[in-house]
Design a protein around this motif. Structure first.
Motif: not given
Length: 211
Positions: A93-115
């Motif tokens: 009710e405070v933060i959505s799953y979609r918003q968590l996903l955006h934070a997750f993808f900004f918290a690392h580089d999702p284009t780096e394979l196995n590193r």
């Protein structure tokens, strides 16, 4: 014997129970949902997620592999199939799953394979674990939207996996970032990731963490 770890980002506090050297997963509250992500070293990912409004607890641990109850050394061997992961307990009710996903993808580089930067191996791969068909669709949509927006120059390599099991890591790895701010690795590798989330999503970050 069970003990509690108390840490804070200013007046932010989370309590993590420990038992025999490992963290203990909390009981999910009636108003909480749970999400699990892997995106490089869990020290930065845990701090990136706990700073978000509506996030109550974040546990560092291991997921995505086949070895039961692995240790940190087991996962570092690259033989367990597990990736360093975090389990997030949040109020939808405070933060959505979609918003968590955006934070997750900004918290690392999702284009780096196995590193992730200097950390190399399948234990540092990017994974979004889904608990329902709806979550899988949401992950795929957010990935597609962020790729189209060119937040990163490359294509996303994040794996989409159905959630199976999450093993808590040792207590020494819980809230490591907050307790070791002067660690050279934290300062040079972890902190830029945490700051990237704050820069991209300031409206989602707890006020006390923006001070």
């Amino acid at each position: 014997m069970i003990s509690l770890l108390f840490v804070s980002c200013s007046d932010r506090k989370q309590q993590i129970a420990s038992n025999n050297g490992f963290a203990v997963l909390p009981m999910r509250k009636s108003n909480e949902a749970v999400a699990t992500f892997a995106g490089g070293c869990f020290w930065a990912m845990q701090e990136s997620m706990i700073q978000l409004k509506g996030v109550n607890t974040v546990i560092s641990g291991y997921a995505g592999g086949s070895t039961a109850n692995p240790t940190y050394e087991d996962v570092l061997s690259k033989n367990t199939g597990h990736a360093e992961s975090v389990q997030v307990y949040y109020n939808p009710e405070v933060i959505s799953y979609r918003q968590l996903l955006h934070a997750f993808f900004f918290a690392h580089d999702p284009t780096e394979l196995n590193r992730q930067g200097p950390d190399v191996g399948n234990d540092y791969r990017s994974i979004a674990f889904y608990r329902s068909p709806e979550e899988r669709k949401t992950i795929a949509k957010v990935m597609a939207d962020m790729e189209a927006a060119k937040y990163y120059p490359g294509s996303f390599v994040t794996e989409l996996e159905p959630f199976q099991v999450f093993y808590p890591a040792e207590s020494s790895h819980q809230d490591y970032y907050e307790r070791n701010l002067w660690d050279p690795y934290i300062r040079s590798v972890s902190k830029p990731k945490v700051m990237h989330v704050r820069k991209q999503l300031p409206q989602l970050v707890k006020k006390e963490c923006l001070k």
